[in-house]
Design a protein around this motif. Structure first.
Motif, PDB file in Angstrom:
ATOM      1  N   ALA A   1      31.979  52.972   0.091  1.00  9.04           N
ATOM      2  CA  ALA A   1      33.432  52.808   0.295  1.00  9.04           C
ATOM      3  C   ALA A   1      33.924  51.521  -0.386  1.00  9.04           C
ATOM      4  O   ALA A   1      35.004  51.493  -0.984  1.00  9.04           O
ATOM      5  CB  ALA A   1      33.753  52.795   1.786  1.00  9.04           C
ATOM      6  N   TRP A   2      33.114  50.473  -0.305  1.00  5.12           N
ATOM      7  CA  TRP A   2      33.460  49.188  -0.934  1.00  5.12           C
ATOM      8  C   TRP A   2      33.572  49.368  -2.452  1.00  5.12           C
ATOM      9  O   TRP A   2      34.546  48.923  -3.080  1.00  5.12           O
ATOM     10  CB  TRP A   2      32.395  48.146  -0.581  1.00  5.12           C
ATOM     11  CG  TRP A   2      32.762  46.721  -0.892  1.00  5.12           C
ATOM     12  CD1 TRP A   2      33.263  45.804  -0.024  1.00  5.12           C
ATOM     13  CD2 TRP A   2      32.655  46.051  -2.174  1.00  5.12           C
ATOM     14  NE1 TRP A   2      33.479  44.604  -0.675  1.00  5.12           N
ATOM     15  CE2 TRP A   2      33.118  44.729  -1.994  1.00  5.12           C
ATOM     16  CE3 TRP A   2      32.230  46.433  -3.435  1.00  5.12           C
ATOM     17  CZ2 TRP A   2      33.154  43.793  -3.024  1.00  5.12           C
ATOM     18  CZ3 TRP A   2      32.274  45.508  -4.480  1.00  5.12           C
ATOM     19  CH2 TRP A   2      32.724  44.208  -4.258  1.00  5.12           C
TER      20      TRP A   2
ATOM     21  N   GLU B   1      29.422  52.414   3.983  1.00  6.52           N
ATOM     22  CA  GLU B   1      30.413  51.364   3.710  1.00  6.52           C
ATOM     23  C   GLU B   1      30.199  50.702   2.347  1.00  6.52           C
ATOM     24  O   GLU B   1      31.149  50.226   1.733  1.00  6.52           O
ATOM     25  CB  GLU B   1      30.412  50.328   4.842  1.00  6.52           C
ATOM     26  CG  GLU B   1      30.973  50.925   6.132  1.00  6.52           C
ATOM     27  CD  GLU B   1      31.131  49.914   7.260  1.00  6.52           C
ATOM     28  OE1 GLU B   1      31.102  48.706   6.987  1.00  6.52           O
ATOM     29  OE2 GLU B   1      31.303  50.359   8.412  1.00  6.52           O
TER      30      GLU B   1
ATOM     31  N   ARG C   1      32.149  47.107   4.792  1.00  5.80           N
ATOM     32  CA  ARG C   1      33.396  47.533   4.129  1.00  5.80           C
ATOM     33  C   ARG C   1      34.356  46.351   3.967  1.00  5.80           C
ATOM     34  O   ARG C   1      35.134  46.305   3.007  1.00  5.80           O
ATOM     35  CB  ARG C   1      34.038  48.664   4.972  1.00  5.80           C
ATOM     36  CG  ARG C   1      35.390  49.124   4.511  1.00  5.80           C
ATOM     37  CD  ARG C   1      35.360  49.692   3.081  1.00  5.80           C
ATOM     38  NE  ARG C   1      36.714  49.869   2.584  1.00  5.80           N
ATOM     39  CZ  ARG C   1      37.436  48.893   2.036  1.00  5.80           C
ATOM     40  NH1 ARG C   1      36.918  47.672   1.889  1.00  5.80           N
ATOM     41  NH2 ARG C   1      38.650  49.128   1.618  1.00  5.80           N
ATOM     42  N   GLU C   2      34.287  45.401   4.900  1.00 11.20           N
ATOM     43  CA  GLU C   2      35.239  44.274   4.877  1.00 11.20           C
ATOM     44  C   GLU C   2      34.751  43.079   4.056  1.00 11.20           C
ATOM     45  O   GLU C   2      35.425  42.045   4.004  1.00 11.20           O
ATOM     46  CB  GLU C   2      35.517  43.812   6.317  1.00 11.20           C
ATOM     47  CG  GLU C   2      36.328  44.821   7.113  1.00 11.20           C
ATOM     48  CD  GLU C   2      36.296  44.541   8.616  1.00 11.20           C
ATOM     49  OE1 GLU C   2      35.881  43.427   9.015  1.00 11.20           O
ATOM     50  OE2 GLU C   2      36.658  45.456   9.374  1.00 11.20           O
TER      51      GLU C   2
ATOM     52  N   GLU D   1      34.069  52.112  -4.154  1.00 12.90           N
ATOM     53  CA  GLU D   1      35.218  52.961  -4.495  1.00 12.90           C
ATOM     54  C   GLU D   1      36.515  52.148  -4.435  1.00 12.90           C
ATOM     55  O   GLU D   1      37.366  52.240  -5.311  1.00 12.90           O
ATOM     56  CB  GLU D   1      35.285  54.141  -3.523  1.00 12.90           C
ATOM     57  CG  GLU D   1      36.398  55.116  -3.855  1.00 12.90           C
ATOM     58  CD  GLU D   1      36.394  56.323  -2.934  1.00 12.90           C
ATOM     59  OE1 GLU D   1      35.877  56.225  -1.807  1.00 12.90           O
ATOM     60  OE2 GLU D   1      36.931  57.353  -3.356  1.00 12.90           O
ATOM     61  N   HIS D   2      36.635  51.328  -3.402  1.00 13.81           N
ATOM     62  CA  HIS D   2      37.863  50.557  -3.216  1.00 13.81           C
ATOM     63  C   HIS D   2      38.054  49.502  -4.299  1.00 13.81           C
ATOM     64  O   HIS D   2      39.138  49.356  -4.852  1.00 13.81           O
ATOM     65  CB  HIS D   2      37.841  49.896  -1.826  1.00 13.81           C
ATOM     66  CG  HIS D   2      39.078  49.113  -1.537  1.00 13.81           C
ATOM     67  ND1 HIS D   2      40.256  49.710  -1.154  1.00 13.81           N
ATOM     68  CD2 HIS D   2      39.338  47.778  -1.606  1.00 13.81           C
ATOM     69  CE1 HIS D   2      41.177  48.779  -0.984  1.00 13.81           C
ATOM     70  NE2 HIS D   2      40.655  47.601  -1.246  1.00 13.81           N
ATOM     71  N   TYR D   3      36.997  48.751  -4.593  1.00 16.76           N
ATOM     72  CA  TYR D   3      37.162  47.607  -5.503  1.00 16.76           C
ATOM     73  C   TYR D   3      36.913  47.938  -6.973  1.00 16.76           C
ATOM     74  O   TYR D   3      37.422  47.257  -7.854  1.00 16.76           O
ATOM     75  CB  TYR D   3      36.272  46.437  -5.077  1.00 16.76           C
ATOM     76  CG  TYR D   3      36.804  45.744  -3.845  1.00 16.76           C
ATOM     77  CD1 TYR D   3      37.960  44.958  -3.914  1.00 16.76           C
ATOM     78  CD2 TYR D   3      36.182  45.888  -2.614  1.00 16.76           C
ATOM     79  CE1 TYR D   3      38.467  44.342  -2.795  1.00 16.76           C
ATOM     80  CE2 TYR D   3      36.683  45.274  -1.469  1.00 16.76           C
ATOM     81  CZ  TYR D   3      37.823  44.494  -1.575  1.00 16.76           C
ATOM     82  OH  TYR D   3      38.343  43.892  -0.462  1.00 16.76           O
TER      83      TYR D   3
END
Ligand SMILES: O=c1ccn([C@@H]2O[C@H](COP(=O)(O)O)[C@@H](O)[C@H]2O)c(=O)[nH]1
Ligand SMILES: [Mg+2]
Length: 208
Positions: A124-125, A121, A82-83, A127-129
Motif C-alpha cells: 500500500a505504501w 501495508e 502504511r504511515e 502504491e501510494h508514494y
C-alpha cells in the motif's frame, strides 16, 4: 535466432537495482520514535542521533529490561508501516532512476515475521508514494540473498541468507544507527538529496 540473441544481449546491459524500503525509502526509526513516545510516554527512549543498533530491541533493552513486548506492539500495530513517512528525496530519486536508460529498479523489502499488517501495508505504501505500476516491481522476501540484481541499496549492514555470495553488491544506505559502523569496504549512499546516487548508478553502469 539472431533477433533472439540481440534481445538477450540488450537485456544483459540492464542494470538491476534493488532498493530496500525501511530505513532507505521509509523512515522506520523516526516513525517508531514518534509512536513510542505517544504510546508509552512513561518509558525511556533513545534519540535518533544516539541509535547504535539495527534492531531497536537490542539497544532499548540496554536502557531497561523487558521493553521487548512494548517495542513490538508499536511496529506490529495496524497502520504502522502504511504511515511511515518517506525519507527526503527517496521517491523522486527512484522514479528518476527507473527512467534512466538501461536501469531497472525494484523495491526489495522484508516483511516482519509477524507479517499480518507489514506485508499488505508495504504494498500500500509503494502504491501510494510511487504509483500502482511499482507494485509490479516490489519484491517482499525474508531472504534478500536469493534475489538477483547488480546492486542492493540497504541500510542493514549485515544481510544474511541462504546464499553466501549474492549476485548484488551491497551499498549501505546511511542511517543514524549505522553511521559509525565499519562497512568492511562496502560503499555508502548517504542520502537521496545531494544527487550522489546518480554518480553511484553511473559507476555501476560503466562496469556492466
Ligand atoms: O528494530 C527493528 C527494525 C526493523 N525490523 C524489521 O526488520 C525488517 C527489515 O526490513 P528491511 O526490508 O531490511 O528494511 C523489517 O521487517 C523491519 O520492520 C524489526 O523487526 N525491528
Ligand atoms: Mg531496511
Amino acid at each position: 535466432m539472431a533477433g533472439r540473441r540481440g534481445i538477450s544481449a540488450m537485456a544483459q546491459k540492464q542494470l538491476l537495482v534493488l532498493v530496500d524500503l525501511d530505513g532507505v525509502m521509509a523512515d522506520f526509526d523516526g516513525h517508531f520514535l514518534t509512536k513510542w513516545k505517544q504510546t508509552y510516554p512513561e518509558e525511556p527512549f533513545i534519540a535518533l542521533e544516539d541509535r547504535k543498533t539495527f534492531y531497536l530491541v537490542d539497544q532499548y533493552e540496554t536502557l531497561k529490561e523487558g521493553l521487548k513486548p512494548k517495542i513490538k506492539s508499536v511496529y506490529q500495530s495496524k497502520g504502522f508501516f502504511r504511515e511511515l513517512p518517506p525519507i527526503a528525496g527517496a521517491c523522486d530519486a527512484l522514479k528518476e532512476m527507473n527512467e534512466m536508460e538501461g536501469v531497472k529498479v525494484f523495491i526489495c523489502s522484508s516483511p516482519l515475521f509477524f507479517y499480518k499488517y507489514s506485508s499488505t501495508e508495504k504494498f500500500a505504501w509503494v502504491e501510494h508514494y510511487l504509483g500502482a505500476d511499482w507494485i509490479n516491481r516490489t519484491i517482499l522476501t525474508r531472504d534478500k540473498t536469493i534475489v538477483n540484481g547488480h546492486i542492493l541499496i540497504d541500510d542493514n549492514v549485515k544481510i544474511k541468507g541462504a546464499v553466501d555470495c549474492p549476485s548484488w553488491e551491497h551499498v549501505v544506505f546511511t542511517a543514524h544507527y549505522n553511521k559509525h559502523m565499519n562497512l568492511r569496504g562496502k560503499k555508502r549512499l548517504d542520502n537521496w538529496t545531494d544527487g550522489s546516487w546518480r554518480d553511484l548508478i553511473m559507476d555501476f553502469k560503466k562496469r556492466l
